[in-house]
Design a protein around this motif. Structure first.
Motif, short mmCIF file in Angstrom:
data_model
loop_
_atom_site.label_atom_id
_atom_site.label_comp_id
_atom_site.label_asym_id
_atom_site.label_seq_id
_atom_site.Cartn_x
_atom_site.Cartn_y
_atom_site.Cartn_z
N GLN A 352 0.82 -1.21 0.00
CA GLN A 352 0.00 0.00 0.00
C GLN A 352 0.86 1.26 0.00
O GLN A 352 0.51 2.27 -0.61
N SER A 353 1.98 1.21 0.72
CA SER A 353 2.92 2.33 0.73
C SER A 353 4.28 1.83 1.17
O SER A 353 4.40 0.78 1.82
N MET A 354 5.30 2.60 0.82
CA MET A 354 6.68 2.24 1.13
C MET A 354 7.40 3.54 1.49
O MET A 354 7.47 4.46 0.67
N HIS A 355 7.90 3.63 2.70
CA HIS A 355 8.58 4.84 3.16
C HIS A 355 9.96 4.48 3.68
O HIS A 355 10.09 3.62 4.56
N PHE A 356 10.98 5.15 3.16
CA PHE A 356 12.35 4.94 3.60
C PHE A 356 12.76 6.04 4.57
O PHE A 356 12.36 7.19 4.43
N GLU A 357 13.55 5.65 5.55
CA GLU A 357 14.02 6.59 6.55
C GLU A 357 15.10 7.51 5.96
O GLU A 357 15.82 7.10 5.03
N PRO A 358 15.22 8.72 6.47
CA PRO A 358 16.33 9.58 6.04
C PRO A 358 17.67 8.89 6.28
O PRO A 358 17.89 8.29 7.32
N GLY A 359 18.52 8.92 5.29
CA GLY A 359 19.82 8.28 5.42
C GLY A 359 19.81 6.79 5.17
O GLY A 359 20.83 6.12 5.41
N ALA A 360 18.70 6.24 4.69
CA ALA A 360 18.67 4.81 4.38
C ALA A 360 19.72 4.49 3.32
O ALA A 360 19.90 5.25 2.36
N PRO A 361 20.45 3.37 3.45
CA PRO A 361 21.47 3.02 2.46
C PRO A 361 20.91 2.92 1.06
O PRO A 361 19.71 2.64 0.86
N SER A 362 21.76 3.11 0.08
CA SER A 362 21.32 3.12 -1.31
C SER A 362 20.77 1.78 -1.76
O SER A 362 19.98 1.71 -2.72
N ASP A 363 21.17 0.69 -1.09
CA ASP A 363 20.67 -0.63 -1.48
C ASP A 363 19.41 -1.04 -0.73
O ASP A 363 18.97 -2.18 -0.83
N SER A 364 18.81 -0.10 0.01
CA SER A 364 17.64 -0.44 0.83
C SER A 364 16.47 -0.91 -0.01
O SER A 364 15.78 -1.88 0.35
N ARG A 365 16.21 -0.24 -1.13
CA ARG A 365 15.06 -0.65 -1.95
C ARG A 365 15.26 -2.05 -2.51
O ARG A 365 14.33 -2.87 -2.48
N ASP A 366 16.43 -2.36 -3.02
CA ASP A 366 16.68 -3.70 -3.56
C ASP A 366 16.52 -4.76 -2.48
O ASP A 366 15.93 -5.83 -2.71
N ALA A 367 17.05 -4.46 -1.28
CA ALA A 367 16.94 -5.43 -0.18
C ALA A 367 15.48 -5.61 0.23
O ALA A 367 15.04 -6.74 0.50
N LEU A 368 14.73 -4.51 0.28
CA LEU A 368 13.32 -4.61 0.64
C LEU A 368 12.53 -5.37 -0.42
O LEU A 368 11.68 -6.21 -0.09
N ASN A 369 12.82 -5.11 -1.68
CA ASN A 369 12.14 -5.85 -2.76
C ASN A 369 12.40 -7.35 -2.62
O ASN A 369 11.50 -8.18 -2.82
N GLU A 370 13.63 -7.69 -2.28
CA GLU A 370 13.98 -9.11 -2.10
C GLU A 370 13.19 -9.72 -0.95
O GLU A 370 12.69 -10.85 -1.06
N GLU A 371 13.05 -8.97 0.14
CA GLU A 371 12.34 -9.49 1.30
C GLU A 371 10.84 -9.59 1.02
O GLU A 371 10.16 -10.51 1.50
N LEU A 372 10.31 -8.65 0.26
CA LEU A 372 8.89 -8.72 -0.11
C LEU A 372 8.62 -9.94 -0.99
O LEU A 372 7.60 -10.61 -0.83
N ALA A 373 9.53 -10.23 -1.90
CA ALA A 373 9.37 -11.42 -2.74
C ALA A 373 9.42 -12.68 -1.90
O ALA A 373 8.65 -13.63 -2.11
N ARG A 374 10.30 -12.70 -0.89
CA ARG A 374 10.39 -13.86 0.00
C ARG A 374 9.11 -14.02 0.80
O ARG A 374 8.60 -15.14 0.97
N MET A 375 8.56 -12.90 1.29
CA MET A 375 7.32 -12.98 2.06
C MET A 375 6.16 -13.46 1.20
O MET A 375 5.35 -14.29 1.63
N ALA A 376 6.08 -12.95 -0.03
CA ALA A 376 5.01 -13.39 -0.93
C ALA A 376 5.09 -14.89 -1.17
O ALA A 376 4.07 -15.60 -1.15
N GLN A 377 6.30 -15.38 -1.37
CA GLN A 377 6.49 -16.82 -1.56
C GLN A 377 6.04 -17.59 -0.33
O GLN A 377 5.34 -18.61 -0.44
N TRP A 378 6.46 -17.12 0.84
CA TRP A 378 6.11 -17.81 2.08
C TRP A 378 4.61 -17.85 2.31
O TRP A 378 4.06 -18.84 2.78
N LEU A 379 3.92 -16.76 1.98
CA LEU A 379 2.47 -16.70 2.16
C LEU A 379 1.71 -17.40 1.04
O LEU A 379 0.48 -17.45 1.06
N GLY A 380 2.42 -17.92 0.06
CA GLY A 380 1.77 -18.61 -1.04
C GLY A 380 1.03 -17.67 -1.96
O GLY A 380 0.04 -18.07 -2.61
N LEU A 381 1.52 -16.45 -2.06
CA LEU A 381 0.84 -15.44 -2.89
C LEU A 381 1.49 -15.28 -4.26
O LEU A 381 0.93 -14.61 -5.13
#
Length: 394
Positions: A352-381
């Motif tokens: 629904q929304s995605m908010h990064f903290e000030p000073g978040a590392p440049s690879d934060s989005r890629d890492a979050l995308n990876e974790e979201l894909a893992r969660m979707a897989q785990w939930l069978g979505l």
């Protein structure tokens, strides 16, 4: 007099994360052994009714172990007697705990039995209306496991908080330890039964520790789970009063199990003597709002500089980040927050929304995308997708 050790904020954060099971390599295939080891570290999983993403008690294990079979946790909690290792009770809040904790919480059950604990509306069943509650206990004894919806006296009540007198009486019996949760139905409705038919006899037959010894043990478990914590945080883990907890804290300090330390901005900080002191934490995890790492919001703010509030009960137009927002842990910092929803009909995990903290590392989005894909897989979505009206700021 021994000088009190100074521990800086970054080190305190790493100690806390290490105690909570972060920074270790996730197993290739997490199984029952890993779940039991994690429960031996955290001691409980908080239960919550919200299912917009997944039931809260499933998420802490996913955050630390990655994809695992949720039915394995179900078996530990509500499975066959030979598989069952957990019981439900009021610990931090409604929680799943290993059976060994039941004797340590008998003081709370005794308080409820006297009408000194539990929600105000149910305490009357310890006194003036006790006979009504005992009649329900007899009904369970004769007819076997029942949910509140099985009782004729509850008919007509609707909604999660549609509490009838029957529901209040059953919940008092639960608080007082007379009954336990035998199972959960598909809608997560609790099915009650006599405690002696749920909890193994060898647990029931354990001697009851003194109140002091029980509080001391619970504080020690809380200290192990925290690694480093204030007195208030140690008390909060199992919801102990200052009157009960402080003598236990002082006793553990005298024995050297709790070591007083100084952390900038903390009052009365304690380090568990066996706490690991990681030099680095390499973690990547989405955290449910009821994860023990972050459920105490002031601690979360002190450790991570991350102000976090759950906004479920805030009107939609007044929400700052969203309905069911999960912080994202990367390395040893909380770098983002994401509002998630499981669209089970469409087979998608909706962002629904995605908010990064000030000073978040440049690879934060890629890492979050990876974790979201893992969660979707785990939930069978299968996949995850940004909602059309979603926001992202990095």
């Amino acid at each position: 007099m021994t000088a009190i050790e100074n521990i800086g904020q970054p080190q305190a954060r790493r100690i806390a994360l290490g105690a909570q099971g972060f920074g270790q390599k996730r197993p290739v295939a997490a199984g029952v052994r890993h779940l039991r080891q994690l429960l031996g570290r955290l001691h409980l999983h908080q239960i919550d009714s919200v299912n917009v993403l997944s039931r809260a008690h499933y998420l802490p294990a996913f955050s630390r172990l990655g994809c695992y079979d949720r039915t394995a946790l179900d078996a530990l909690a509500w499975g066959k007697p030979r598989d069952r290792k957990l019981f439900e009770y009021w610990a931090h809040e409604a929680s799943l705990l290993p059976f060994d904790f039941k004797p340590l919480l008998r003081w709370r059950m005794a308080q409820a039995d006297r009408g000194e604990a539990g929600w105000t509306g149910m305490r009357i069943y310890a006194t003036e209306r006790r006979n009504e509650a005992m009649a329900l206990l007899d009904r369970l004894r004769i007819d076997g496991p029942m949910a509140v919806s099985d009782f004729e006296s509850h008919k007509g009540q609707t909604g999660w908080w549609g509490w009838s007198d029957t529901k209040r009486a059953l919940e008092w019996l639960f608080w007082a330890g007379h009954i336990s949760t035998a199972s959960r139905r598909g809608n997560f409705e609790r099915v009650y039964d006599l405690t002696e038919r749920v909890v193994p006899a060898d647990v029931l037959n354990q001697s009851t520790p003194s109140d002091f010894d029980a509080h001391r043990a619970l504080i020690q478990y809380a200290a192990q789970a925290h690694g480093i914590a204030t007195s208030g945080e140690l008390r909060d883990y199992f919801r102990q009063s200052p009157r009960d907890a402080m003598p236990a804290i002082h006793s553990l300090a005298e024995e050297g199990i709790l070591v007083p330390v100084h952390v900038p901005g903390w009052r009365h900080a304690w380090l568990h003597r066996d706490a690991r002191r990681p030099r680095r934490i390499d973690a990547q995890a989405l955290l449910v709002p009821f994860d023990p790492l972050i459920w105490e919001r002031d601690r979360t703010e002190r450790l991570f500089g991350f102000r976090y509030r759950i906004e479920i009960y805030v009107p939609a137009e007044k929400r700052e980040y969203g309905y069911y927002v999960l912080p994202f842990l990367l390395g040893d910092n909380l770098v983002a927050r994401v509002d998630l929803k499981a669209d089970r009909k469409a087979g998608r995990l909706i962002v629904q929304s995605m908010h990064f903290e000030p000073g978040a590392p440049s690879d934060s989005r890629d890492a979050l995308n990876e974790e979201l894909a893992r969660m979707a897989q785990w939930l069978g979505l299968g996949v995850w997708a940004m909602a059309p009206s979603s926001q992202a700021n990095l």
